[in-house]
Each structure stands twice: as C-alpha cells, then as structure tokens.
Design a protein around this motif. Structure first.
Motif, PDB file in Angstrom:
ATOM      1  N   ASN A  60    -127.792  60.349 -86.712  1.00 52.71           N
ATOM      2  CA  ASN A  60    -128.945  60.934 -86.038  1.00 52.71           C
ATOM      3  C   ASN A  60    -129.560  61.976 -86.967  1.00 52.71           C
ATOM      4  OD1 ASN A  60    -130.578  61.623 -83.477  1.00 52.71           O
ATOM      5  ND2 ASN A  60    -129.731  63.598 -84.093  1.00 52.71           N
ATOM      6  N   ASN A  84    -140.276  64.999 -84.942  1.00 54.10           N
ATOM      7  CA  ASN A  84    -139.036  64.239 -84.777  1.00 54.10           C
ATOM      8  C   ASN A  84    -139.231  62.979 -83.940  1.00 54.10           C
ATOM      9  OD1 ASN A  84    -136.634  65.571 -86.083  1.00 54.10           O
ATOM     10  ND2 ASN A  84    -137.468  67.336 -84.987  1.00 54.10           N
ATOM     11  N   GLU A  85    -140.268  62.939 -83.102  1.00 56.33           N
ATOM     12  CA  GLU A  85    -140.509  61.734 -82.311  1.00 56.33           C
ATOM     13  C   GLU A  85    -140.968  60.573 -83.180  1.00 56.33           C
ATOM     14  OE1 GLU A  85    -143.139  62.390 -79.116  1.00 56.33           O
ATOM     15  OE2 GLU A  85    -141.735  63.656 -77.978  1.00 56.33           O
ATOM     16  N   TYR A  92    -134.240  53.696 -84.745  1.00 52.73           N
ATOM     17  CA  TYR A  92    -135.002  53.888 -83.508  1.00 52.73           C
ATOM     18  C   TYR A  92    -135.817  55.168 -83.601  1.00 52.73           C
ATOM     19  CZ  TYR A  92    -135.912  55.245 -78.668  1.00 52.73           C
ATOM     20  OH  TYR A  92    -136.520  55.661 -77.501  1.00 52.73           O
ATOM     21  N   ARG A  93    -137.093  55.087 -83.115  1.00 48.31           N
ATOM     22  CA  ARG A  93    -137.959  56.256 -83.000  1.00 48.31           C
ATOM     23  C   ARG A  93    -138.289  56.496 -81.532  1.00 48.31           C
ATOM     24  NH1 ARG A  93    -139.820  53.815 -87.816  1.00 48.31           N
ATOM     25  NH2 ARG A  93    -140.052  55.279 -89.579  1.00 48.31           N
ATOM     26  N   GLU A  94    -138.448  57.761 -81.167  1.00 48.57           N
ATOM     27  CA  GLU A  94    -138.763  58.088 -79.776  1.00 48.57           C
ATOM     28  C   GLU A  94    -140.202  57.719 -79.417  1.00 48.57           C
ATOM     29  OE1 GLU A  94    -137.869  62.076 -78.736  1.00 48.57           O
ATOM     30  OE2 GLU A  94    -135.867  62.043 -79.639  1.00 48.57           O
ATOM     31  N   SER A  95    -141.100  57.761 -80.391  1.00 52.20           N
ATOM     32  CA  SER A  95    -142.505  57.481 -80.116  1.00 52.20           C
ATOM     33  C   SER A  95    -142.700  56.020 -79.717  1.00 52.20           C
ATOM     34  CB  SER A  95    -143.343  57.807 -81.351  1.00 52.20           C
ATOM     35  OG  SER A  95    -144.684  57.409 -81.165  1.00 52.20           O
ATOM     36  N   ASP A  96    -143.728  55.791 -78.880  1.00 53.05           N
ATOM     37  CA  ASP A  96    -144.073  54.425 -78.457  1.00 53.05           C
ATOM     38  C   ASP A  96    -145.331  53.900 -79.138  1.00 53.05           C
ATOM     39  OD1 ASP A  96    -141.927  54.350 -76.697  1.00 53.05           O
ATOM     40  OD2 ASP A  96    -143.088  55.248 -75.062  1.00 53.05           O
ATOM     41  N   GLY A  98    -144.229  54.750 -84.005  1.00 54.71           N
ATOM     42  CA  GLY A  98    -143.201  54.332 -83.055  1.00 54.71           C
ATOM     43  C   GLY A  98    -142.384  53.132 -83.493  1.00 54.71           C
ATOM     44  N   ASP A 138    -139.706  50.582 -84.459  1.00 55.98           N
ATOM     45  CA  ASP A 138    -138.257  50.393 -84.414  1.00 55.98           C
ATOM     46  C   ASP A 138    -137.945  49.113 -85.174  1.00 55.98           C
ATOM     47  OD1 ASP A 138    -138.179  52.606 -82.701  1.00 55.98           O
ATOM     48  OD2 ASP A 138    -138.466  51.328 -80.952  1.00 55.98           O
TER      49      ASP A 138
END
Length: 729
Positions: free
Chosen positions: A348, A358-359, A393-397, A411, A413
């Motif tokens: 992480n 960070n997103e 994986y990224r938090e953003s969509d 975003g 992934d």
C-alpha cells in the motif's frame, strides 16, 4: 559471593588434616579435597598456622581461589568457634561472574561473606563504575550497604584529583541479585560543584542490560516546535519484550513517542510511533505508526512486513522522523530454494507530496511470483518456467486523466498474468570463446478497468531468442597481478507487436551494466521490447598485488526499430542507444570510486551518478553526485543535479565530528546542512547535532533543529569505554 562459606570451610578442614600446629612456610599450598559446587578449593600463602584446632592463620601474599572467585589479602584469620573471618588488607575480592570487584583496607565477615563489615571499601562494578565509601556492610550475601559514598565512572589518577562528575550520597545500597543501586541524599556534582540534589535515587548497575527507568534526556530546539526536552522511559516486559515511552515536550507541542519490541521463537516485531498535540496547528492530534517484523514460517517460508502510516503529509518532516516523500507498507511471504522460488506480496502506497492525490495514485498493489528450474539427463541445458500475477488499484473512479500534472488515468485499475517458458545452454568453443543460446516463449494477459483509452482485455503470445558471445582474455603477471579483458555481444529477437495494454510499471527505465545483455530492459512485464537488437560491450578488470582493483564497462545497443515507450533520459529512445559507461576503483587505503552514466550523441550525459569515499579507522568521507535531465515522459519538468557530502572524522581520541551537506546545482541552493559533534571519555558522552532543512515542496516548511544529549557512562551506556580510559602516571 555465594559459596564462599563452603570455600573457607574447605580451607579449614584441609589445613587441620594437613598441617601441624607449627608454622608452615616457603609457599605452603593447601588444597581441599572437598569440593563446593564441583570446583576444588585452593589456599595459597607464604605461611599457614593452625592454632588449637580452632583458628587458621594465613599470612603473606594470601590467595583464596574457588572456581571464578578470587580473594587476596596480606592476612586471613578464621575462628571456627566464633564463625568469624578477619581479613587484613590490602584486600581484593573478585567475582567475575557478577562483574564485581571489592577493594578494602580491613574486613570482618562471617564464614560465607554474607554478613560483616568492610572498612575503607571501594566497590568496582563491571570494571567501570566506582563506589568509594568509608565503610561497607554485607547483609545476607546479597546487599552491600555503603556509608558516606562517592560514585563515579571517571578515572581518578591522584588523591587530589577531582573527577569530572560524581554522585555523593550518605548511603548507597547495592542489590547484587536485582543489580540495582539505591541512593539516599544523592547530590550530583560537576567538577566538585553541587548541581542538584535528590532525596532518593535508583539506578541500575552497569551489568544490567534491560533496567526499568528513565534514560538520559535529549534537549531539542527547533524553529518550528520551539525549545523542548525528550525523556525516554524504558519498561522491560519479561525477557522477550519491552516498551520505551518518550514524552517530548516543547514550547509549542506535546508529543508522546513509543517503541515496542517483542521477540518470538520464530521471529520478532517492532512498533514505532508518536502522537502529538500542537499550538501552531488547529487540525487536532497528529501522529505516525511504523511496524516491521520478520518470522519463520513452516516449509522454509519467510514472512516479512513493514507497515507505515502517518496522519498528514507534513508530520514526519515537521518532527524530523523521516524525509520520505512516499510511504510504502508491504507484506511479503517468500521461499527461496536451490531450484525454485515462490513469493507473495501486498503493498500500500501513501504519497506525502502536496501535488499528488492519493485517490489517483496506485494505492494498493498485489503480486504472486514463482519460477522453477528443470534439468533432464538426456536433454542438455536448463529449462525454466516462471509465472507472475500482479494487480493495482486506485480509489478514483475516473476513466480519463484529470487536471493534475501526471500522465496517468486517474481511476485506472490494472492486472496482468505473465508466464515464461525458456531453455538455455552455454558452451566453450575453440580458442576459449564462450557461447550461450536461449529460447523463450512469453504468454501475457492484461486486464484494464476504468481507462477509456485502452481495451479491457489484451492477450499476447510472444516468442524470443538470444545468442550471446563472450571472449574472456585473462593475463597473470609474475608478481601476481590479474587482468581480464572480455568483449561481449548479444543478438536478441522478440517476435510479435506491442499490445495496447496500459503502461503502469515500466515508466522508469534504467539502462545499466546489469541489463546490457537482456531481451527486455523494461523493469516489469507490462512492456516488452520487440524486434531485433544487437548489444555489444567491453569489460575490463584488473587486480594488483598491492591490493587495489579497478573495473570498467562500456556498452551500447542497436535496435532495428525505435520503441516509443523509452523516454529520453533512458538512453534507449533512438535506434542507436547512448553509450553506457560504468567504472569502479578500490584500494587498501579505503578509497573507493564508482560512477555510471549514459553519454548521448552530443557527448553530454543524459543520466549519471557517482560516489567517492575514503574510509579508515579515523574517518569516513563521502561525496555523491546525481544527474537526471529534464524528461516530461518521466514527469520531470526540470533537470535534477545534486551534490551530497557526508563525513565522520575522529579529531582526537575524545572528539569526533560529522557533517552532511546537500546542494542542488540546478537551482543553485542548499537542500540540507547537518553538523554533528561528539565528545566522550571514560565517564561521559556528549552529543550535539544541528540540522537545517531548506524546503523544496509546497507541503514542507524550512526548519532548523538542534539536539543535545549528555549521558553519564556507567548508567545505561553500552560498553565499558575502555578505549577512552586514561593511563595514570
């Protein structure tokens, strides 16, 4: 001194059976046939007299020995009826197991040294800490109670010399079993000048490694935090774990730092952290937590973890805990054997850069890797099979690149599976020519989500082959010098074409001597080189009889097509690469030089790094240089050119200095300046440090820090400092 009563009893029994009432002279030796704890007892004296079968009198260079115990005196009188032992000095009683030495003028003790009175006593613990008293009383064989005591670890050469520091006390009790010292009316003196007074004081003796209590404080001063003091408190928890709590109080903040350690049968774990409350910020409590550990698992697997977390981007820099710009927390399980390797990892990332969100960063990555070698009796060469699964994986969509400055989709992934099967073999041909052949088959499958610019699924099957030639030329001189000159060359071919999958892990390419002969110089398998390449170079190494050695590697790569994924600073963005030049030098004087760089067609270095050092018992000097040219593809909008200097110099036996300087040549400014100064002798250690940080990112503030620690040797300082002990003349 347990066991001494048995020793004296054996002396007496042996003397009664072996001696006559008359005086025995001329180095009479009496050896006890009885044994205490399995060790024979021995009494050596110039003269031994047994009077009326009740008193044993030994005079002249008397020594009593049993096991590790040793007692020496000018005269020993033992009265069996009164169970009284009278010893006349100078007296020396040594207990190496406990690290205790007692010097005295006169003593009256019972048979086992368990109770009695010692006059003119001087107690030396661990050959370091000295306790001088008018008299000392032995109680129950465990406690030594000293009256009117002066305590110091400083070397005192004359009767009129004053130690640098000492503790005066009306009474000191040494608990030999608990290894603790208890002071009554303790007065600390510096150059015999009273500084402060405490009614009660408890400190561990030097033989105790893990004692509960306060450690020496550190005084701090920071332009950001103000003046403060850091006072560690150590708490042992059994034999396998401990915790250190360190309040750090400043004029602008209140911090509690902690360190927890625990050892297990199959590994160990360490936790570091801090929680702070501040007057200059209104965000509330701030803090960080670092945890690391290593464990042995069944079937030879190793578990390693390193967890790092912080409350905000600037906390570690504000409190000078770390200068990292990104924190990586990872967990790895791996096993390495002769013919196979297996690893699983989870990571992480937390960015501390103000301009990174960070997103939109690849916050979580996971991978599994295995490879194995196969050998068959009827088939020459070696077969290898490897497989890797990896994902991020990224938090953003968002499925497009946002307004930030990076070149990545916010975003996206991604996951990939890569399987490689290969066969390779080597031969030695006529004239010493070494040839190697390898064939490869790559199966790659890529999955991408939340990226509008690339397909969701991409699958490639790619063949490859490489032919490698080496011609090592070795010369040995009659004096023992050895020289190697080795031309090297590789012709490589990888079929297929570049897939349309996203480039996530191969955006930074390092071209160096390790991958000069390689089918792909990308750091990860989400990118491969395609087409035909020719790599050639020359290696030269020399080892001299005098002990110095040097090496040089020069190489270049030719490609039939230019790969657009190679950036400018990689040195591989043209059909003919930049020249790779790498060298090193080392000699017995401790001088080391190493350098590596990429020289382009304009005879300028596009990337370079160098390190020079000189190390011996008295000093460590080092200088480093890093050059990275401007490269938008690597998100570097300005050239990086930086010098770093570091040093440690033993000015005298007692004084040592340390320096650190970092200078940015591109911006023509200092990044960091540090100075350390240490003084130590046999009884004190003083450490002073000063650091100036020049901020280079928007989330960091420039700061200047000072640290001062004064520690008294003999209380909680490792080692006896014998190398600093003066010689009295």
């Amino acid at each position: 001194m347990r066991g001494s009563h048995r020793l004296i009893a054996c002396f007496f029994a042996a003397a009664v059976t072996a001696a006559t009432p008359a005086m025995l002279s001329a180095q009479t030796d009496v050896t006890a046939s009885a044994q205490a704890n399995g060790d024979p007892a021995l009494l050596v004296a110039d003269n031994v007299l047994v009077a009326q079968d009740e008193r044993l009198i030994a005079t002249g260079n008397v020594e009593a020995l049993q096991g590790d115990y040793r007692l020496s005196a000018s005269r020993i009188i033992y009265d069996r009826s009164a169970d009284q032992l009278t010893i006349e000095g100078p007296i020396r009683i040594a207990d190496p197991e406990q690290g205790i030495l007692i010097l005295a003028d006169q003593a009256e003790l019972d048979e086992g040294f368990r109770n009695g009175l010692i006059k003119g006593a001087r107690l030396v613990i661990d050959q370091h800490l000295q306790l001088a008293a008018v008299e000392a009383a032995r109680v129950e064989g465990r406690y030594t109670q000293l009256s009117r005591v002066a305590v110091t670890s400083c070397q005192v050469c004359g009767p009129n010399e004053t130690p640098l520091w000492q503790i005066r006390a009306s009474k000191v009790i040494h608990d030999q079993e608990a290894r603790q010292l208890y002071f009554d009316n303790a007065q600390f003196r510096l150059m015999d000048v009273p500084i402060f007074w405490l009614p009660r004081l408890r400190v561990p003796d030097p033989t105790l490694d893990r004692a509960r209590g306060f450690l020496f404080p550190t005084f701090t001063s920071s332009t950001l935090l103000g003046f403060g003091i850091r006072t560690p408190y150590f708490i042992p928890i059994g034999d396998s774990q401990d915790i250190t709590l360190t309040p750090h109080l400043t004029t602008k903040s209140r911090t509690l730092e902690f360190r927890y350690r625990r050892a297990f049968r199959n590994g160990d774990v360490t936790l570091l952290g801090a929680v702070s409350g501040e007057d200059f910020r209104k965000e509330g409590a701030r803090g960080y937590l670092f945890a690391e550990g290593l464990f042995d698992l069944p079937r030879d697997y190793k578990l390693r973890f390193d967890i790092r977390a912080v409350s905000d981007e600037a906390y570690l820099n504000d409190y000078n805990y770390s200068s990292d710009e990104r924190l990586a927390s990872n967990l790895t399980i791996a096993r390495v054997q002769t013919d196979r390797r297996v690893s699983f990892s989870l990571t992480n990332y937390q960015s501390l850069r103000d301009y990174e969100d960070n997103e939109t960063q690849p916050g979580i990555t996971a991978s599994a890797y295995t490879d194995r070698r196969f050998f068959f009796d009827r088939v020459p060469g070696e077969f290898r099979l490897s497989a890797e699964l990896s994902g991020l994986y990224r938090e953003s969509d968002l499925d497009v690149d946002g307004p930030d400055d990076d070149l990545l989709v916010d975003g996206r992934d991604a996951a990939r599976m890569n399987i490689e099967a290969s066969w390779r073999n080597r031969w030695t041909l006529a004239g010493g020519l070494r040839a190697g052949l390898s064939t490869h088959l790559f199966f790659d499958h890529y999955v991408t989500d939340q990226d509008a610019a690339v397909p969701d699924r991409v699958t490639n099957v790619t063949p490859g082959a490489a032919l490698e030639l080496r011609y090592p030329l070795v010369r040995r001189s009659p004096r023992g010098a050895r020289t190697l000159l080795e031309p090297i060359m590789q012709v490589g071919w990888v079929g297929g074409e570049r897939g349309l999958n996203a480039n996530e892990e191969s955006t930074r390419v390092e071209f160096d001597e390790a991958n000069l002969l390689s089918l792909s110089r990308f750091p990860a398998a989400d990118r491969r080189e395609h087409g035909t390449t020719l790599a050639a170079g020359l290696r030269w190494m020399h080892e001299a009889p005098a002990g110095w050695s040097t090496a040089l590697t020069v190489g270049r790569v030719w490609q039939d097509t230019t790969d657009p994924e190679f950036s400018r600073s990689s040195g591989l963005d043209n059909e003919t690469s930049d020249w790779l030049i790498a060298g090193r030098f080392a000699n017995p004087l401790g001088i080391t030089l190493s350098a590596r760089g990429l020289l382009d067609e304009n005879d300028r270095f596009s990337k370079a790094q160098a390190r020079a050092g000189w190390s011996n018992t008295r000093m460590d000097l080092g200088a480093s240089y890093v050059l990275l040219t401007k490269d938008v593809f690597e998100e570097r909008n300005n050239t990086v050119s930086e010098w770093t200097f570091d040093s440690r110099y033993q000015v005298t036996r007692n004084w040592e200095t340390a320096t650190e300087v970092s200078y940015d040549l591109a911006d023509r400014r200092l990044d960091r300046v540090g100075l350390g100064l240490q003084y130590q002798n046999e009884c004190i250690q003083v450490d002073f440090g000063a650091t100036r940080e020049f901020a280079s990112a928007t989330n960091l503030e420039p700061s200047t820090e000072f640290d001062l620690t004064i520690a008294l040797k003999g209380f909680g300082i490792d080692g006896s400092a014998k190398e600093y002990r003066r010689i009295c003349r």
